[in-house]
Enzyme design. Structure first.
Site, short mmCIF file in Angstrom:
data_model
loop_
_atom_site.label_atom_id
_atom_site.label_comp_id
_atom_site.label_asym_id
_atom_site.label_seq_id
_atom_site.Cartn_x
_atom_site.Cartn_y
_atom_site.Cartn_z
N LYS A 61 0.85 -1.20 0.00
CA LYS A 61 0.00 0.00 0.00
C LYS A 61 0.88 1.25 0.00
O LYS A 61 2.08 1.16 0.31
CB LYS A 61 -0.91 -0.02 1.24
N ARG B 84 -10.66 0.50 14.69
CA ARG B 84 -10.67 1.16 13.39
C ARG B 84 -11.80 0.63 12.52
O ARG B 84 -12.77 1.32 12.27
CB ARG B 84 -9.29 0.98 12.73
N HIS C 295 -6.27 -6.78 13.53
CA HIS C 295 -5.10 -5.90 13.47
C HIS C 295 -4.74 -5.47 14.88
O HIS C 295 -5.61 -5.18 15.69
CB HIS C 295 -5.41 -4.69 12.59
N ARG D 118 1.54 -10.58 8.04
CA ARG D 118 1.51 -9.47 7.08
C ARG D 118 2.32 -8.27 7.57
O ARG D 118 1.79 -7.18 7.75
CB ARG D 118 0.08 -9.03 6.72
N TYR E 73 16.61 31.04 3.48
CA TYR E 73 15.45 31.83 3.95
C TYR E 73 15.54 32.10 5.45
O TYR E 73 15.95 31.24 6.23
CB TYR E 73 14.16 31.05 3.70
N CYS F 191 14.86 24.37 1.74
CA CYS F 191 13.93 25.06 0.84
C CYS F 191 13.05 24.02 0.15
O CYS F 191 13.18 22.83 0.38
CB CYS F 191 14.69 25.87 -0.21
N ASP G 14 13.11 23.15 -3.01
CA ASP G 14 13.82 22.38 -4.05
C ASP G 14 15.31 22.18 -3.79
O ASP G 14 15.97 21.48 -4.55
CB ASP G 14 13.66 23.09 -5.40
C1 LIG Z 1 -0.44 -1.54 7.04
C2 LIG Z 1 -1.01 -2.77 7.62
C3 LIG Z 1 -0.18 -3.85 7.94
C4 LIG Z 1 1.33 -3.75 7.95
O1 LIG Z 1 1.71 -2.96 9.06
P1 LIG Z 1 3.24 -2.76 9.46
O2 LIG Z 1 3.17 -1.99 10.72
O3 LIG Z 1 3.89 -2.01 8.35
O4 LIG Z 1 3.82 -4.10 9.65
C5 LIG Z 1 -0.77 -5.04 8.33
N1 LIG Z 1 -2.11 -5.14 8.41
C6 LIG Z 1 -2.96 -4.11 8.15
C7 LIG Z 1 -4.43 -4.29 8.28
C8 LIG Z 1 -2.43 -2.88 7.74
O5 LIG Z 1 -3.24 -1.86 7.50
#
Ligand SMILES: *Cc1c(COP(=O)(O)O)cnc(C)c1O
Length: 374
Positions: free
Chosen positions: A35, A137, A166, A225, A268, A315, A317
């Protein structure tokens, strides 16, 4: 090709994947999150490397991110982690993305859409049930997991392929937070059991993000994951168990060099004044590339094996480095902003009170990604 580029070390990414696969064992599947353009590293090249290293799933946050992978010829399963709006459903189904679902309205809408536009050979759309065990969430309450699973299992257009949750504080070693993670995992296993007791196969159970891969073996389940870990940043305390290497190295080149006299100011706001005669190098990278302006006054870059502090404000750039009164550094010499032999994105994040994710995701489209090994 501009001077400022993000070198993406795919060899490090591949060896990080192998470290994780060794840690979780060969019986477990790996889902690689790509992502936010692969955490800023480039979604398609990271996805392809991950699949070559044996990843079973990829994960994205938006339907558009999933479509981008499909358009690149990727046929592997792609989890859709965030909730799309109804208008995105046809594209989700046409591209066979695997949504995480956790509420009736979304499940019923998907079921209706999936039965009216079935996949090839009339197969149902695989979905994973998301259970909210304490992240707060998205997802269903653990107590309604069985009911949601039944709703999915009873829908002609859908198939329950997995169950996920999660974790909110899995990267912390503070005892209270370790306890919270254990509670989340207990609620999750209760939810998975309740699905099984209802006579439904929960499929692939998965919970482990980076923190859990580092610190919670009981979260490994059927699939892990981890994201940021694979991009090379381990949570504090896990560096020894998982000696991952940062994948992104932000580099540039000096485009201008000049002598500056004691008392002259640079950039700046005139926040920096030369306290001696010195040499100033201009580097064509700035906050317009995603280098945080708040680093001004507290940041050094690496040139020819040594670190040099920036002089004055970053800055949009450009930024300027103080090379000192006597230097052998030349115009066009290479500069490392972070990664490689310079401090990493995690070190920058620590200075700013944020996380490495925000630094790598923040390096924007103006910076070409270069893949030296490929
Ligand atoms: C982004 C995400 C992950 C990975 O999280 P990390 O902290 O980068 O390991 C796993 N599961 C879900 C649902 C996420 O949104």
């Amino acid at each position: 090709m501009r001077a400022t580029r993000a070198l993406i070390h795919l060899d490090n990414f591949r060896s990080n994947i192998r470290l994780v696969r060794n840690r979780v064992g060969p019986g477990r599947k790996l889902c690689v999150p790509v992502k936010a353009d692969g955490y800023g590293h480039g979604a398609v090249p990271m996805a392809k490397a991950a699949l070559e290293e044996g990843a079973a799933f990829l994960a994205v946050a938006t339907v558009g991110e999933g479509v981008l992978l499909r358009d690149a010829g990727i046929t592997a399963p792609i989890l859709l982690l965030s909730i799309p709006i109804p208008e995105e459903t046809p594209e989700l189904i046409a591209n066979k993305l695997t949504p995480l679902v956790g509420d009736k309205e979304f499940i019923q809408a998907l079921a209706a859409a999936a039965s009216s536009m079935p996949l090839a050979k009339g197969e149902p759309l695989p979905v994973h049930l998301k259970v909210d065990t304490g992240m707060g969430r998205v997802g269903c309450a653990p107590e309604s997991a069985a009911e949601m699973a039944a709703l999915i299992a009873g829908s002609k257009g859908l198939k329950l392929e997995g169950v996920a949750t999660h974790l909110a504080v899995s990267d912390s070693l503070i005892p209270d937070e370790v306890r919270y993670t254990k509670e989340q995992l207990a609620r999750f296993s209760g939810a998975v059991d309740s699905i099984r007791k209802a006579g439904i196969d929960p499929g692939i159970a998965h919970a482990a993000n980076t923190g859990a891969v580092a610190f919670h073996e009981d979260a490994f389940l059927d699939m892990v994951r981890p994201g940021i870990l694979l991009y090379g940043y381990a949570p504090g305390g896990a560096e020894k168990v998982l000696p991952v290497k940062p994948v992104m190295e932000l580099v540039s080149q000096i485009v201008f060099i000049k002598r500056v006299k004691k008392g002259e100011t640079v950039s700046y706001g005139r926040t920096w004044t030369a306290d001696r005669d010195t040499t100033i190098a201009t580097i064509p990278v700035g906050y317009g590339d995603g280098l945080p302006r708040r680093l001004s006054g507290d940041f050094s870059v690496r040139i020819n094996g040594a670190m040099y502090p920036l002089a004055g404000r970053i800055c949009m750039d450009q930024c300027m480095a103080d090379l000192g009164p006597a230097t052998t550094i030349r115009r066009w010499d290479s500069v490392t902003i972070f990664g490689g032999d310079a401090p990493s994105a995690a070190d920058i994040a620590a200075k700013l009170g944020t996380i490495s994710y925000e630094i790598t995701c923040g390096i924007n489209k103006r910076v070409p990604r270069v893949y030296p090994e490929s």
